[in-house]
Design a protein around this motif. Structure first.
Motif, PDB file in Angstrom:
ATOM      1  N   UNK A 116       0.837  -1.214   0.000  1.00 43.62           N
ATOM      2  CA  UNK A 116       0.000   0.000   0.000  1.00 43.62           C
ATOM      3  C   UNK A 116       0.869   1.261   0.000  1.00 43.62           C
ATOM      4  N   UNK A 117       1.951   1.247   0.789  1.00 41.62           N
ATOM      5  CA  UNK A 117       2.828   2.425   0.877  1.00 41.62           C
ATOM      6  C   UNK A 117       3.653   2.625  -0.392  1.00 41.62           C
ATOM      7  N   UNK A 118       4.107   1.533  -1.005  1.00 42.77           N
ATOM      8  CA  UNK A 118       4.955   1.633  -2.192  1.00 42.77           C
ATOM      9  C   UNK A 118       4.177   1.958  -3.469  1.00 42.77           C
ATOM     10  N   UNK A 119       2.888   1.618  -3.486  1.00 46.96           N
ATOM     11  CA  UNK A 119       2.093   1.793  -4.702  1.00 46.96           C
ATOM     12  C   UNK A 119       0.741   2.450  -4.399  1.00 46.96           C
ATOM     13  N   UNK A 120       0.758   3.626  -3.775  1.00 50.23           N
ATOM     14  CA  UNK A 120      -0.514   4.259  -3.397  1.00 50.23           C
ATOM     15  C   UNK A 120      -1.410   4.565  -4.597  1.00 50.23           C
ATOM     16  N   UNK A 121      -0.795   4.847  -5.756  1.00 51.04           N
ATOM     17  CA  UNK A 121      -1.580   5.157  -6.945  1.00 51.04           C
ATOM     18  C   UNK A 121      -2.329   3.928  -7.473  1.00 51.04           C
ATOM     19  N   UNK A 122      -1.815   2.735  -7.221  1.00 53.73           N
ATOM     20  CA  UNK A 122      -2.504   1.510  -7.635  1.00 53.73           C
ATOM     21  C   UNK A 122      -3.611   1.125  -6.667  1.00 53.73           C
ATOM     22  N   UNK A 177       3.800  -2.493 -13.307  1.00 50.89           N
ATOM     23  CA  UNK A 177       2.635  -1.686 -13.688  1.00 50.89           C
ATOM     24  C   UNK A 177       2.887  -0.214 -13.401  1.00 50.89           C
ATOM     25  N   UNK A 178       3.442   0.089 -12.238  1.00 48.84           N
ATOM     26  CA  UNK A 178       3.727   1.484 -11.881  1.00 48.84           C
ATOM     27  C   UNK A 178       4.671   2.117 -12.905  1.00 48.84           C
TER      28      UNK A 178
END
Length: 131
Positions: free
Chosen positions: A10-16, A50-51
């Motif tokens: 959640x912290x590393x990929x907040x935009x996903x 994906x990011x």
């Protein structure tokens, strides 16, 4: 999945994972990752790809960034539900889902999907209690 690993994703990929705080009638991401921790590296790598890809596509007018709606185990394999993206993202997700059938959901070691048990899982020899 262990809470600390879930928090890292959640912290590393907040935009996903922008839907993680929505109610259950809006998104299933509110339930977190509905699989065991052995698939953390697989999910983390998928999210990283994906990011990176989303960032490359940012200026394309017809491209919508990926938003993840649910991540879970079903029939011994990873299921990664999302919207946005394109055929490239669909290919990444399909590959990760296929690879999950070779990775122990508990520990991340080489595993196999056992269809003979009442609950289908992908496990290594150490975690397969029926072995």
């Amino acid at each position: 999945m262990k809470r600390e690993l879930q928090k890292q994703l959640f912290d590393n990929y907040p935009e996903l994972f922008i839907e993680k705080d929505l109610s259950p009638d809006q998104s299933n991401m509110c339930f977190g990752f509905e699989c065991d921790s052995g698939w953390y590296d697989l999910i983390n790598t998928l999210c990283q790809l994906i990011k990176h890809y989303d960032k490359q596509q940012i200026n394309k007018p017809d491209y919508k960034p990926v938003v993840v709606q649910q991540v879970k185990e079903k029939f011994g394999g990873l299921r990664f539900y999302y919207y946005g993206g394109d055929d490239m993202v669909a290919g990444m997700v399909s590959l990760a889902e296929a690879m999950s059938h070779q990775i122990c959901e508990v520990c991340g070691n080489k595993g196999k999907t056992d269809w003979k048990r009442s609950w289908v899982q992908t496990l290594c020899e150490n975690h397969d209690v029926d072995n």
